[in-house]
Motif scaffolding. Structure first.
Motif, short mmCIF file in Angstrom:
data_model
loop_
_atom_site.label_atom_id
_atom_site.label_comp_id
_atom_site.label_asym_id
_atom_site.label_seq_id
_atom_site.Cartn_x
_atom_site.Cartn_y
_atom_site.Cartn_z
N TYR A 56 56.07 87.02 -0.09
CA TYR A 56 54.93 87.72 -0.68
C TYR A 56 54.75 89.14 -0.14
N GLY A 57 55.60 89.54 0.75
CA GLY A 57 55.53 90.90 1.27
C GLY A 57 54.47 91.08 2.33
N LYS A 58 54.23 92.36 2.68
CA LYS A 58 53.28 92.67 3.74
C LYS A 58 52.04 93.44 3.28
N ASP A 59 51.98 93.75 2.00
CA ASP A 59 50.76 94.38 1.46
C ASP A 59 49.75 93.29 1.15
N ILE A 60 48.54 93.44 1.70
CA ILE A 60 47.56 92.36 1.58
C ILE A 60 46.18 92.89 1.16
#
Length: 207
Positions: A180-184
């Motif tokens: 899901y990546g690291k942008d939250i």
């Protein structure tokens, strides 16, 4: 006699023009219509503002709402503050990959494990129970919801009460699958008897 008659005629003419009122205004009923008063203006930065007034005038219909400082509650970046109308202010300072493991803990190679640092600044007139606050984290790129976790070293969870005029930095630990990546997006939820219904959203990247 002719001079006196002319004077009387002039007096009657003047009286008919002014309706003998002496004001120079035309005779007849005065209008009872009053100018409508301007709509009451609400100061959304007023921390003593009644909750019902705040919800009516300051909270937008789309749910984004405004904070006590007049700012939006959605689309905030890390480092930006949000204030509820009673004066409680929160700021997501950042999110960082956690590496300071205890001897009984070990990382999951399939997940990004990270710690969120949250500043709570109580500018209200009384103490606030920090258990009113909770954190929800979602992936901002292609979905996914982080699972709550608890890392031992350096933990400062949202517990206890914070007095008026006091600020503190708290932590919230999470784990998110790497796909899901690291942008939250970090949503700070607040549940209290005062019925605050706007939950600010902060967007940033796990460093």
């Amino acid at each position: 006699m002719r001079t006196r008659t002319a004077a009387v005629a002039a007096l009657l003419l003047a009286c008919s023009l002014t309706a003998c009122g002496g004001t120079g205004e035309p005779a007849g009923p005065k209008s009872s219509v009053k100018a409508s008063a301007p709509e009451h203006e609400v100061d959304c930065s007023d921390t003593s503002l009644d909750q019902s007034d705040w919800m009516k005038h300051c909270s937008e219909a789309d749910g984004s709402g405004t904070g006590g400082d007049g700012g939006p509650s959605a689309g905030l970046s890390f480092g930006k503050a949000y204030a509820w109308p009673d004066g409680l202010e929160v700021t997501v300072l950042g999110a960082k990959v956690f590496t300071d493991w205890d001897e009984y803990e070990e990382p999951d190679p399939k997940s990004t494990e990270f710690r969120i640092r949250l500043k709570v600044d109580n500018k209200s007139e009384g103490p606030v129970d920090l258990s009113e606050l909770s954190i929800m984290v979602d992936g901002a790129t292609n979905g996914g919801t982080a699972a709550s976790s608890s890392f031992t070293k350096g933990s400062a969870p949202l517990e206890g009460r914070i007095a008026s005029g006091v600020s503190a930095v708290k932590t919230d630990d999470n784990t998110l699958e790497k796909r899901y990546g690291k942008d939250i997006v970090v949503t700070v939820q607040r549940v209290s008897d005062d019925g605050f219904e706007v939950f600010p959203e902060f967007t940033g990247t796990i460093k």
